[in-house]
Design a protein around this motif. Structure first.
Motif, PDB file in Angstrom:
ATOM      1  N   ALA A  61      37.340  41.072  42.051  1.00 18.39           N
ATOM      2  CA  ALA A  61      36.325  40.661  41.073  1.00 18.39           C
ATOM      3  C   ALA A  61      36.080  39.161  41.151  1.00 18.39           C
ATOM      4  O   ALA A  61      34.935  38.695  41.048  1.00 18.39           O
ATOM      5  N   LEU A  62      37.136  38.386  41.341  1.00 10.31           N
ATOM      6  CA  LEU A  62      36.980  36.936  41.472  1.00 10.31           C
ATOM      7  C   LEU A  62      36.201  36.588  42.740  1.00 10.31           C
ATOM      8  O   LEU A  62      35.357  35.685  42.739  1.00 10.31           O
ATOM      9  N   ALA A  63      36.494  37.284  43.829  1.00 11.34           N
ATOM     10  CA  ALA A  63      35.786  37.025  45.086  1.00 11.34           C
ATOM     11  C   ALA A  63      34.297  37.342  44.946  1.00 11.34           C
ATOM     12  O   ALA A  63      33.433  36.590  45.420  1.00 11.34           O
ATOM     13  N   ALA A  64      33.990  38.458  44.266  1.00 11.59           N
ATOM     14  CA  ALA A  64      32.583  38.816  44.047  1.00 11.59           C
ATOM     15  C   ALA A  64      31.890  37.767  43.199  1.00 11.59           C
ATOM     16  O   ALA A  64      30.728  37.407  43.450  1.00 11.59           O
ATOM     17  N   GLU A  65      32.598  37.242  42.191  1.00  7.82           N
ATOM     18  CA  GLU A  65      32.009  36.198  41.340  1.00  7.82           C
ATOM     19  C   GLU A  65      31.719  34.936  42.153  1.00  7.82           C
ATOM     20  O   GLU A  65      30.656  34.329  42.034  1.00  7.82           O
ATOM     21  N   ALA A  66      32.675  34.524  42.992  1.00  8.80           N
ATOM     22  CA  ALA A  66      32.474  33.324  43.807  1.00  8.80           C
ATOM     23  C   ALA A  66      31.273  33.487  44.736  1.00  8.80           C
ATOM     24  O   ALA A  66      30.453  32.566  44.883  1.00  8.80           O
ATOM     25  N   ALA A  78      32.135  46.064  45.007  1.00  5.83           N
ATOM     26  CA  ALA A  78      31.938  47.011  46.106  1.00  5.83           C
ATOM     27  C   ALA A  78      31.196  46.367  47.276  1.00  5.83           C
ATOM     28  O   ALA A  78      31.455  46.685  48.446  1.00  5.83           O
ATOM     29  N   ASP A  79      30.274  45.442  46.979  1.00  4.47           N
ATOM     30  CA  ASP A  79      29.508  44.789  48.037  1.00  4.47           C
ATOM     31  C   ASP A  79      30.385  43.979  48.978  1.00  4.47           C
ATOM     32  O   ASP A  79      30.003  43.725  50.128  1.00  4.47           O
ATOM     33  N   THR A  80      31.541  43.510  48.487  1.00  2.00           N
ATOM     34  CA  THR A  80      32.406  42.664  49.317  1.00  2.00           C
ATOM     35  C   THR A  80      33.165  43.447  50.379  1.00  2.00           C
ATOM     36  O   THR A  80      33.724  42.856  51.306  1.00  2.00           O
ATOM     37  N   GLY A 134      41.134  43.304  32.883  1.00  2.00           N
ATOM     38  CA  GLY A 134      39.947  43.863  33.506  1.00  2.00           C
ATOM     39  C   GLY A 134      39.170  42.826  34.287  1.00  2.00           C
ATOM     40  O   GLY A 134      39.709  41.820  34.706  1.00  2.00           O
ATOM     41  N   GLU A 135      37.887  43.085  34.520  1.00  2.00           N
ATOM     42  CA  GLU A 135      37.085  42.207  35.360  1.00  2.00           C
ATOM     43  C   GLU A 135      36.926  40.835  34.722  1.00  2.00           C
ATOM     44  O   GLU A 135      36.721  40.709  33.534  1.00  2.00           O
ATOM     45  N   ILE A 136      37.018  39.799  35.533  1.00  8.45           N
ATOM     46  CA  ILE A 136      36.874  38.426  35.075  1.00  8.45           C
ATOM     47  C   ILE A 136      36.100  37.670  36.134  1.00  8.45           C
ATOM     48  O   ILE A 136      36.170  38.006  37.305  1.00  8.45           O
ATOM     49  N   PRO A 137      35.389  36.613  35.759  1.00 10.09           N
ATOM     50  CA  PRO A 137      35.077  36.199  34.402  1.00 10.09           C
ATOM     51  C   PRO A 137      33.855  36.922  33.873  1.00 10.09           C
ATOM     52  O   PRO A 137      33.150  37.556  34.640  1.00 10.09           O
TER      53      PRO A 137
END
Length: 457
Positions: A61-66, A78-80, A134-137
Motif C-alpha cells: 500500500a505504501l509503494a502504491a501511494e508513492a 494491484a497495479d504494482t 489496514g491501508e495507509i495513508p
C-alpha cells in the motif's frame, strides 16, 4: 516451490515515474515515515521486488501511494504487481465489512490494538501495528471520502453478554469533554493513553452488545466523536498513521449513524493533517468533501468545515476561492451565536488562525501576522496548546520578515506556556526555534533566548 515471475508491471511503473530502484526505495521509506513507521528499504530490496518477491501487504500500500504521488494518477496495490493473490490475502487477513455495528466494533478494536503495538516505537512493532490498521495513508490519490460502495452483508458475530442502555451512552458522552479539555489545556500526551484505553476496554465492547435501536444510534455517534478525538490526539503526538486509523474508524461509525455532524468534522480533521504533512491536493479533496455537507450541518459546524476549505484552497494557490470561503466562514460564524458542538467547536480565534494559514500560503506574510495577532487576542485562556502553536507560528513569520526582536519576544511568550504542555507539535516548534536561533546566535537577544531554550532540557 513455484518459480517467481519477474514483475513487469512494477518495472513499467518505475520507468513511467523515471525512478531508479534507490529513488523508489527512498520514496517508500518516506511515505512510511509519515505513518509513523521506520522502513529501511534500498535498491537491493527493489531488485528483489522486480524479480518477483512480494513485500508485506502494508508495504505494498505504501509503494502504491508513492507511485501515485510521483505519476499523478491513481496506482492501486494491484497495479504494482506486488499484491498477493486475492485468495491468499483472504486466508491471511480477513477484515469485517465497513457497515453494521457488529463490523465496526472489531474495527475499532483493531485500531486500539495497533496503538498498543505501536507504542513501543518504530521498527517491527510499528510495522505490526500498520498491518492491523489496514491501508495507509488515507490521503492518497487512491482514497476517496464520498460514496462508499455498498458492502456484502456482514456475518453476525457472537455478542457479549448483557445489554446497554441510555445510561451507558450518557456516561460515554460525559467523558468526551473531559478528554477534549485536558488536551486543550495540557496537550495530547497526558490524555491520549486514557482515551485509547477507554475506547478499547469500554466503547468497543459496547458496540458489540445488544441495544435498542435508539440507544445504538446514539452510541454510534458518540463512538464516532470519541474516535475523532483520539485521532486528533494522535495527530498532536505525531502518531500520524495511528491518527489516520482512528479517523477512518470515526468516519465509518459516523456514516453508520447516518449523521454528518459526526463524520464531516472527521473529513475536515483529515484535511488539516494532510495539509500539515504537505499533501495539498489531498487536503483540498478532503476539505471539499466535508464542505459539501455544510447544508446539513448546524451553522457553527458549517463555518468550521468551510474555514478549512479556505486553507486548503489557499494551499493549492487558488486565492479567489480561498478569500471567498473565508468570507463565507465568517458570515456563518456570525450567524451561529450561542451554538456549541461536541466536536468541531469553532470561534473567532479559530477563524483568525485559518485566515492566517490561508494568507501565509498565498504569500501575504504581513496579513498572516495580523491575523495571528487577532487569533491570540480572541483565544480562550484554557486553550493553552493552541496558544503555544499560534505563538510559534507568529514568531517564525516575524523572523522570516527580518523582525528578530519581535520574533524573540514572541518566542519568550511561547516558552512561558511550554512547561505546562505535553505535545509533540509544540516540541517540534521548540526544535525549529533552536535551529533558527543557531543561525543568528551573534545577537544578544537571540543568545538569551537560546540559553532559555537550552534550559528546557
Amino acid at each position: 516451490m513455484a518459480k517467481r515471475e519477474p514483475n513487469g508491471r512494477l518495472r513499467t511503473l518505475l520507468t513511467d515515474a523515471r525512478w531508479s530502484g534507490q529513488d523508489f526505495a527512498r520514496a517508500v521509506n518516506g511515505v512510511a515515515a509519515e505513518a509513523g513507521l521506520t522502513l529501511r528499504y534500498d535498491r537491493t530490496s527493489i531488485s528483489h521486488w522486480l524479480a518477483g518477491t512480494r513485500p508485506p501487504a502494508h508495504v505494498v500500500a505504501l509503494a502504491a501511494e508513492a507511485l501515485s504521488r510521483r505519476t499523478g494518477r491513481r496506482v492501486s496495490p494491484a497495479d504494482t504487481g506486488l499484491a498477493r493473490p486475492a485468495a491468499a490475502r483472504a486466508r491471511r487477513h480477513t477484515r469485517p465489512g465497513p457497515h453494521g455495528a457488529d463490523a465496526l466494533a472489531p474495527d475499532l478494536s483493531a485500531v486500539v490494538a495497533g496503538v498498543r503495538e505501536g507504542a513501543a516505537g518504530t521498527g517491527g512493532a510499528g510495522i505490526e501495528a500498520a498491518a492491523l490498521l489496514g491501508e495507509i495513508p488515507v490521503y492518497s490519490s487512491a482514497w476517496r471520502p464520498p460514496g462508499w460502495p455498498p458492502p456484502d452483508p456482514p456475518a453476525a458475530p457472537a455478542r457479549p453478554a448483557g445489554r446497554i442502555g441510555q445510561h451507558h451512552v450518557d456516561a460515554a458522552e460525559a467523558v468526551l469533554p473531559v478528554f477534549r479539555n485536558a488536551d486543550m489545556m495540557f496537550g495530547s500526551g497526558l490524555a491520549r493513553p486514557a482515551l485509547t484505553r477507554y475506547l478499547a476496554t469500554t466503547v468497543a465492547p459496547w458496540l458489540r452488545a445488544d441495544a435498542a435501536p435508539a440507544v445504538r444510534h446514539r452510541l454510534l455517534g458518540c463512538a464516532a466523536r470519541l474516535a475523532y478525538t483520539a485521532g486528533f490526539l494522535c495527530f498532536d503526538g505525531n502518531q500520524h498513521g495511528v491518527a489516520q486509523a482512528y479517523y477512518r474508524a470515526g468516519l465509518r461509525l459516523g456514516q453508520e449513524a447516518g449523521d454528518p455532524q459526526c463524520w464531516a468534522p472527521v473529513l475536515r480533521a483529515m484535511s488539516v493533517q494532510a495539509h500539515h504533512l504537505g499533501h495539498r491536493k489531498q487536503a483540498w479533496e478532503l476539505a471539499e468533501a466535508a464542505a459539501r455537507e455544510a447544508g446539513r450541518l448546524p451553522t457553527l459546524q458549517a463555518a468550521f468545515v468551510t474555514g478549512q476549505l479556505a486553507v486548503a484552497e489557499a494551499g493549492c494557490g487558488d486565492r479567489r476561492a480561498a478569500v471567498a470561503r473565508l468570507g463565507e466562514a465568517e458570515r456563518l460564524l456570525e450567524r451561529s451565536a450561542g451554538q456549541r458542538a461536541a466536536i468541531g467547536d469553532y470561534h473567532h480565534a479559530a477563524l483568525a488562525h485559518q485566515q492566517a494559514e490561508a494568507l501565509a500560503a498565498l504569500g501575504d506574510a504581513r496579513g498572516a501576522i495580523t491575523a495571528l495577532g487577532t487569533s491570540l487576542r480572541h483565544r480562550p485562556p484554557g486553550e493553552r496548546r493552541a496558544r503555544a502553536v499560534t505563538l510559534a507560528r507568529l514568531a517564525e513569520l516575524h523572523l522570516n520578515q527580518g523582525h528578530l526582536e519581535r520574533a524573540c519576544a514572541t518566542w519568550h511568550e511561547m516558552l512561558d506556556v511550554v512547561p505546562q504542555l505535553d505535545s509533540a507539535r509544540v516540541d517540534d516548534a521548540v526544535g525549529r526555534l533552536r535551529a533558527r536561533l543557531q543561525t543568528v546566535g551573534g545577537n544578544r537577544t537571540a543568545r538569551a533566548l537560546l540559553a532559555r531554550v537550552r534550559g528546557l532540557g
